[in-house]
Design a protein around this motif. Structure first.
Motif, short mmCIF file in Angstrom:
data_model
loop_
_atom_site.label_atom_id
_atom_site.label_comp_id
_atom_site.label_asym_id
_atom_site.label_seq_id
_atom_site.Cartn_x
_atom_site.Cartn_y
_atom_site.Cartn_z
N ASN A 1 6.09 8.61 10.91
CA ASN A 1 4.66 8.60 10.67
C ASN A 1 4.33 7.99 9.29
O ASN A 1 4.70 8.56 8.26
CB ASN A 1 4.15 10.04 10.73
CG ASN A 1 2.65 10.14 10.54
OD1 ASN A 1 2.00 9.18 10.11
ND2 ASN A 1 2.10 11.29 10.87
N PRO A 2 3.63 6.86 9.28
CA PRO A 2 3.39 6.16 8.01
C PRO A 2 2.44 6.92 7.09
O PRO A 2 2.32 6.58 5.91
CB PRO A 2 2.76 4.84 8.45
CG PRO A 2 2.10 5.15 9.75
CD PRO A 2 2.97 6.20 10.41
N GLU A 3 1.75 7.93 7.65
CA GLU A 3 0.85 8.71 6.80
C GLU A 3 1.64 9.66 5.91
O GLU A 3 1.09 10.22 4.96
CB GLU A 3 -0.14 9.49 7.69
CG GLU A 3 -1.06 8.54 8.48
CD GLU A 3 -1.59 9.16 9.76
OE1 GLU A 3 -1.96 10.34 9.74
OE2 GLU A 3 -1.62 8.45 10.79
N ASN A 4 2.92 9.82 6.20
CA ASN A 4 3.80 10.60 5.34
C ASN A 4 4.36 9.65 4.26
O ASN A 4 5.05 8.69 4.57
CB ASN A 4 4.93 11.18 6.20
CG ASN A 4 6.00 11.88 5.38
OD1 ASN A 4 6.10 11.70 4.16
ND2 ASN A 4 6.82 12.65 6.05
N PRO A 5 4.06 9.93 2.99
CA PRO A 5 4.44 8.99 1.92
C PRO A 5 5.95 8.73 1.87
O PRO A 5 6.38 7.64 1.47
CB PRO A 5 3.97 9.68 0.64
CG PRO A 5 2.97 10.69 1.08
CD PRO A 5 3.31 11.08 2.48
N GLU A 6 6.75 9.69 2.28
CA GLU A 6 8.20 9.48 2.24
C GLU A 6 8.64 8.52 3.35
O GLU A 6 9.55 7.72 3.17
CB GLU A 6 8.93 10.83 2.36
CG GLU A 6 8.59 11.75 1.20
CD GLU A 6 9.47 12.99 1.14
OE1 GLU A 6 10.22 13.22 2.10
OE2 GLU A 6 9.39 13.69 0.12
N ILE A 7 7.99 8.62 4.49
CA ILE A 7 8.27 7.67 5.57
C ILE A 7 7.79 6.28 5.17
O ILE A 7 8.48 5.29 5.38
CB ILE A 7 7.56 8.10 6.88
CG1 ILE A 7 8.07 9.45 7.35
CG2 ILE A 7 7.73 7.03 7.95
CD1 ILE A 7 9.49 9.48 7.85
N TYR A 8 6.60 6.26 4.55
CA TYR A 8 6.08 4.95 4.17
C TYR A 8 6.94 4.31 3.09
O TYR A 8 7.12 3.09 3.06
CB TYR A 8 4.61 5.05 3.72
CG TYR A 8 3.91 3.72 3.91
CD1 TYR A 8 3.70 3.21 5.18
CD2 TYR A 8 3.50 2.96 2.81
CE1 TYR A 8 3.11 1.98 5.37
CE2 TYR A 8 2.91 1.73 2.99
CZ TYR A 8 2.72 1.24 4.27
OH TYR A 8 2.14 0.01 4.46
N TRP A 9 7.52 5.14 2.26
CA TRP A 9 8.47 4.63 1.25
C TRP A 9 9.67 3.98 1.96
O TRP A 9 10.10 2.89 1.60
CB TRP A 9 8.93 5.79 0.35
CG TRP A 9 9.99 5.42 -0.62
CD1 TRP A 9 9.81 4.84 -1.85
CD2 TRP A 9 11.41 5.59 -0.46
NE1 TRP A 9 11.02 4.65 -2.46
CE2 TRP A 9 12.03 5.09 -1.63
CE3 TRP A 9 12.21 6.12 0.55
CZ2 TRP A 9 13.41 5.10 -1.82
CZ3 TRP A 9 13.59 6.14 0.38
CH2 TRP A 9 14.17 5.63 -0.80
N GLN A 10 10.19 4.65 3.00
CA GLN A 10 11.29 4.06 3.76
C GLN A 10 10.87 2.70 4.31
O GLN A 10 11.64 1.73 4.26
CB GLN A 10 11.67 4.96 4.95
CG GLN A 10 12.33 6.26 4.58
CD GLN A 10 12.63 7.10 5.84
OE1 GLN A 10 12.01 6.93 6.88
NE2 GLN A 10 13.58 8.01 5.73
N PHE A 11 9.66 2.63 4.83
CA PHE A 11 9.19 1.40 5.45
C PHE A 11 9.10 0.27 4.42
O PHE A 11 9.58 -0.85 4.65
CB PHE A 11 7.82 1.64 6.11
CG PHE A 11 7.21 0.39 6.66
CD1 PHE A 11 7.74 -0.24 7.78
CD2 PHE A 11 6.09 -0.18 6.05
CE1 PHE A 11 7.18 -1.40 8.29
CE2 PHE A 11 5.52 -1.34 6.55
CZ PHE A 11 6.07 -1.96 7.66
N VAL A 12 8.49 0.59 3.27
CA VAL A 12 8.31 -0.45 2.24
C VAL A 12 9.67 -0.90 1.71
O VAL A 12 9.95 -2.11 1.60
CB VAL A 12 7.42 0.08 1.10
CG1 VAL A 12 7.44 -0.87 -0.09
CG2 VAL A 12 5.99 0.28 1.60
N GLU A 13 10.53 0.05 1.42
CA GLU A 13 11.85 -0.30 0.88
C GLU A 13 12.65 -1.14 1.88
O GLU A 13 13.24 -2.15 1.54
CB GLU A 13 12.62 0.98 0.55
CG GLU A 13 12.13 1.70 -0.68
CD GLU A 13 12.55 1.00 -1.96
OE1 GLU A 13 13.76 0.78 -2.15
OE2 GLU A 13 11.66 0.66 -2.77
N ALA A 14 12.66 -0.68 3.13
CA ALA A 14 13.48 -1.36 4.14
C ALA A 14 12.98 -2.77 4.39
O ALA A 14 13.77 -3.72 4.51
CB ALA A 14 13.49 -0.57 5.44
N THR A 15 11.66 -2.93 4.47
CA THR A 15 11.13 -4.27 4.75
C THR A 15 11.29 -5.17 3.52
O THR A 15 11.48 -6.38 3.66
CB THR A 15 9.67 -4.22 5.22
OG1 THR A 15 8.95 -3.31 4.39
CG2 THR A 15 9.58 -3.74 6.65
#
Lengths: 235, 744
Positions: B500-514
């Motif tokens: 869930n991108p609304e979770n800042p930790e998940i969104y961190w994973q997304f930004v870092e990975a991409t």
């Protein structure tokens, strides 16, 4: 004049272009693609019914395709003596149409199987198999979910007595394994011929290993045998 | 206006937020009506609008001389030379597969195939990227069997070979499996079609299956988390009819072949709404659809249901009015419906009508381009630093190295995938030159002697433990999978699966990975030509491992240069190119022995990765390699064993890297490949490695029927036949279907 060959295209056929391509790669001659709604065909010398999922294999493999208009022409040409070969779904259609005896059942393990298998040529005195040595062992791919050959005991005896089992599943050494080959076929039957010897049905795909680049050429002699038997008839 | 009845929160029913509703009203300069709001609901969903990912996706390199079509179309296209291009794309179908694995996977295949032929390309190959929970329970087995059967049932029927893929198991996917489907098609570069509604006055047609009530709001469903409270979601899964798709494919290619079409697009998520709006948006035109003219499968569909239906096996065409009769005739031949349902307009509006009555009228660009771009907050999760520390005693002290190798080869993630790919027809089409089971599949191309190499890959444990590095490694490994066959990596498509991108930790994973992905794509010259983002992969609040799967294609200039992974002949030299370090972090062996996901992810030097690829391609071109195999999960010992098993040829190896036996055998240092070569060519190969600045170690020779290895104090000798039995059969056994010994 060279023999005229055609591949029938049913809705859902998916090896139609492959069959034409292999025929051309082996013989140098093009094959026509014939739409299943055709109800008048020229006198083709060789007709291939290709693999695939005619009419989605809905109801039962080949059960709807046998009613296609083109099938009465296939029957006419078979009676006339043209060579007819059904591969995989084409074999299923031939049995549904009554041009070959028996039926193909769901594979023993209930799964679709795509892999190379070994076959023993049981009869190399047909127009389809003259190019193989006696008892030759071939490696050809199967790709089907319903390839378990079955027939009533009398029909089986007729096939056996008439030398009409053309291919049997075997091990790489040519010995017949227990248990019906990869799909549970009765008597390990992979391919049979009609009484007149001009209609062949087989589950393995000779067109898929007819060029060295694709990993083998064991399918090649089959196409060549048909071509040469016809060329002989023409000469 | 039934939605107004629920106390003034009309946005909620359509999955929009109040802020989004206000924004819509401001942009439209009036309150939207019910139908209009339904259009926004799907078009502004994450699935269609990429509102949570767009900003990040802009960082991807997307250009290069090899790129003919970058992101934004139905699929990307790269130049293969000789007048041919490859259209390719990967997409996920996760949530439908979680609920109904057979149909979910089948319709995933169907959708991606339509994306490919919408470009005018004939599909020639499919790949699939699958993730499941631990295979020790029936839930996973049911999903595994259902998904594989669904892919087989659909792809086999279409006659598109499924030639490569990946299957991994990890508990994080237990309730939310991942199903990524990739398709590749070939197109003449002067016959590419695009999804633009050009030409005011042109006719809009829907062709293929009739429209029913299935999959309504599937796009919104894909943009929510799954939970136990989800039984209502069931109707949102579509049902596939591969026979219908086969007819649609052939009929569509026939009309494209006769040049009867201006533009076309697959009807996927959000059905007529997204396809219509996107086609209008791309051309900068307007377009209207008359719902009364859409052929229906059942009576009583509301206009918004017709507009949002995700009934499968349909395409939207834009054609010149005088071509309509000929198109009808061709679809008639294939017994398919083809209906004129609207027209391209010059007003810029996406309009929905029922007869003369206008039901919705929205500027097309508001639907396609004006969804808010969310820059979400990020927070580094606590686990990121905490999990760097790991204790590798379990593997260090294991001692029985032969036993450990056998365990690894039989483990869910490293055992042979034969049980899966033998259910797929991987040969139809007569193009498969390198079959599944190796590093990448290779197809022959119409422009002989060229060949096309295909792979998809992602080690999500790496991405979880270090998203940036893991994202980069996913790209580097995909490229290496191609390079070991002798192919030059060309471009990639990605399937970005996250929680869930609304979770800042998940969104961190997304930004870092991409970010890592973008960096590696640039360094390895493999631009991104498209893909999809799948967020909300969670179940009851627990997210999957971040899984940015990479699908990559590469080109072999001459198929005669191709290299496979299997050892070829006794007496050949066995070599390792690349550097091995004391790296056991994030390894498969550590997970196998401890069940833990921890440790630092192996280092990646993108320069070395690039040099290794170039070296492999050049060595293949000079015919110096008898075999080449990527060294990945399970480390060197597993890579060696795989080459030995594939070639049915034992080895006698003795070497020492000055590392622990555990790291030597099972560490997963990056940018390495196991090679074999004729002894007579060893010098030339060594010289070439030196030219590329790569270490090349001689490990020993091939021969015999035993896998014998002595390295860094470890000694192991395993009969090949025993290894083969474990490796070949264990996945089938875990899938728990009736499996009999191979009969032939």
């Amino acid at each position: 004049m060279s023999p005229k060959a055609a591949v029938v295209v049913f809705p859902g056929s998916n090896c139609d272009r492959d069959c034409a391509r292999a025929w051309e790669a082996v013989t140098g001659e093009a094959a026509d693609l014939v739409w299943h709604k055709e109800s008048a065909l020229p006198d083709y010398d060789f007709i291939m019914l290709p693999g695939g999922f005619s009419f989605g294999d809905y109801l039962r493999c080949g059960a709807i395709a046998r009613f296609s208009p083109v099938m009465s022409e296939v029957r006419r040409l078979a009676v006339r003596g043209s060579r007819v070969m059904g591969i995989c779904n084409g074999f299923q259609i031939l049995t549904e149409a009554g041009l070959l005896p028996g039926a193909l059942r769901r594979n023993r393990d209930l799964l679709f199987i795509c892999r190379d298998v070994h076959l023993r040529v049981e009869n190399n005195r047909t127009d389809f198999t003259r190019g193989y040595g006696p008892g030759a062992v071939l490696r050809l791919p199967i790709a089907h979910g319903e390839g378990g050959y079955t027939i009533d005991p009398r029909g089986l005896k007729a096939l056996q007595d008439g030398d009409r089992v053309i291919f049997r599943y075997a091990g790489p050494d040519g010995l017949t394994p227990e248990g019906g080959g990869p799909n549970g076929s009765l008597d390990e039957i992979a391919g049979i011929i009609n009484e007149a010897g001009n209609v062949l049905g087989l589950m393995p795909h000779p067109e898929r290993l007819s060029e060295a680049l694709l990993g083998g050429e064991d399918g090649r002699p089959l196409f060549l045998s048909v071509f040469q038997s016809l060329a002989g008839a023409w000469s | 206006m039934n939605a107004r009845a629920d106390g003034g929160a009309p946005w909620r029913e359509h999955g929009l937020t109040e802020e989004e509703y206000r924004l819509i009203a401001r942009l439209m300069e009036r309150e939207p009506n019910y139908e209009e709001l339904a259009l926004f609901g799907v078009m502004w969903s994450e699935h269609c609008s990429y509102k949570n990912s767009k900003a990040q996706l802009r960082k991807f390199p997307t250009a290069g001389p090899q790129v003919i079509q970058g992101p934004g179309e139905n699929a990307g296209i790269v130049d293969l030379g000789g007048g041919w291009g490859a259209a390719f794309k990967i997409e996920s179908h996760n949530h439908p597969s979680a609920i109904e694995p057979y149909q979910g996977a089948a319709t995933g295949i169907g959708g991606i195939i339509r994306d490919i032929f919408a470009m005018g390309a004939r599909p020639v190959a499919s790949l699939d990227s699958l993730r499941f929970g631990s295979p020790d329970n029936n839930r996973t087995r049911r999903l595994l069997n259902g998904v594989v059967a669904g892919i087989a049932g659909y792809g086999n029927c279409l006659g598109i070979p499924t030639v490569a893929g990946e299957v991994y198991f990890h508990p994080s996917y237990q309730e939310n499996p991942l199903v990524g489907a990739m398709c590749v098609g070939l197109v003449k570069t002067d016959r590419i079609f695009r999804g633009a509604a050009a030409g005011v006055g042109n006719v809009v047609m829907v062709v293929g299956a009739r429209t029913g009530r299935d999959g309504i709001k599937g796009a919104s469903f894909a943009s929510e988390e799954l939970s136990d409270a989800d039984p209502d979601k069931r109707p949102q899964v579509q049902v596939g009819d591969p026979f219908m798709e086969k007819l649609l494919l052939e009929a569509t290619l026939e009309i494209l072949d006769r040049n009867l079409v201006v533009g076309l697009q697959d009807l996927g998520a959000a059905g007529l709404t997204s396809s219509g709006a996107e086609m209008a948006g791309r051309a900068g035109n307007g377009l209207y659809i008359d719902v009364a003219k859409v052929p229906l499968r059942e009576d009583g569909l509301a206009p918004w249901e017709i507009m949002l239906s995700e009934s499968q096996e349909r395409m939207l065409l834009v054609v010149e009015p005088d071509k309509v009769p000929e198109i009808r005739k061709i679809f008639d031949k294939w017994d398919l419906a083809a209906a004129a349902i609207g027209e391209v307009t010059g007003d810029g509006f996406f309009t929905v009508r029922r007869g003369r009555e206008t039901l919705a009228q929205v500027p097309a660009d508001l639907l396609t381009d004006r969804a808010p771009v969310n820059l979400r907050p990020v927070r580094e999760p606590e686990y990121f630093k905490a999990r760097k520390k790991a204790d590798f005693q379990a593997v260090m002290n294991y001692g029985d190295w032969g036993g450990l190798l056998k365990r690894l080869l039989a483990s869910p993630n490293l055992s042979s995938r034969r049980w899966v790919y033998e259910q797929y027809d991987h040969l139809v089409g007569l193009n498969t030159v390198i079959r599944p089971g190796g590093d990448a599949a290779v197809l022959r191309l119409p422009a002989a002697p060229r060949g096309l190499a295909l792979t998809c890959d992602c080690n999500s444990r790496y991405v979880y433990l270090n998203p940036r590095l893991g994202g980069a490694i996913a790209v580097a490994e995909a490229a290496r999978n191609l390079a070991v066959t002798g192919a030059r990596p060309l471009a990639l498509t990605n399937c970005l699966n996250f929680g869930n991108p609304e979770n800042p930790e998940i969104y961190w994973q997304f930004v870092e990975a991409t970010d890592g992905l973008a960096e590696a794509a640039l360094a390895l010259d493999t631009p991104v030509t498209g893909g999809n983002v799948s967020f909300y992969n969670e179940y009851n609040g627990r997210a999957i491992f971040p899984t940015p799967t990479i699908g990559m294609i590469g080109l072999l200039d001459d198929l005669a240069d191709r290299v496979t992974a299997d050892f070829k002949a006794p007496g050949d030299l066995v070599l390792l190119v690349g550097e091995t370090r004391e790296e056991l972090g994030a390894s498969e062996v550590h997970h196998l022995l401890t069940g833990r996901d921890e440790g630092e992810v192996p280092a990646l030097d993108l320069g070395a990765a690039r040099r290794l690829n170039d070296f492999l391609v050049e060595a293949a071109r000079r015919r110096l390699l008898r075999s080449a195999h990527d060294c990945a999960e399970g480390g060197l010992a597993v890579a060696l064993a795989e080459s030995a098993l594939a070639g049915r040829l034992g080895v006698e190896l003795e070497f020492d890297f000055g590392l622990s036996p555990a790291a030597t055998l099972f560490g997963e240092s990056q940018s390495r490949a196991v090679l074999s070569a004729r002894a007579a060519q060893a010098e030339e190969l060594a010289g070439l490695a030196r030219d590329f600045g790569l270490p090349l170690a001689r490990l020993g020779r091939t021969g015999g029927a035993v896998f014998r290895l002595q390295a860094g104090g470890a000694l192991l000798a395993v009969p090949l036949a025993e290894m083969a039995r474990l490796h070949e059969n264990s996945l089938a056994e875990k899938a728990a279907l009736t499996v009999e010994p191979r009969a032939v």
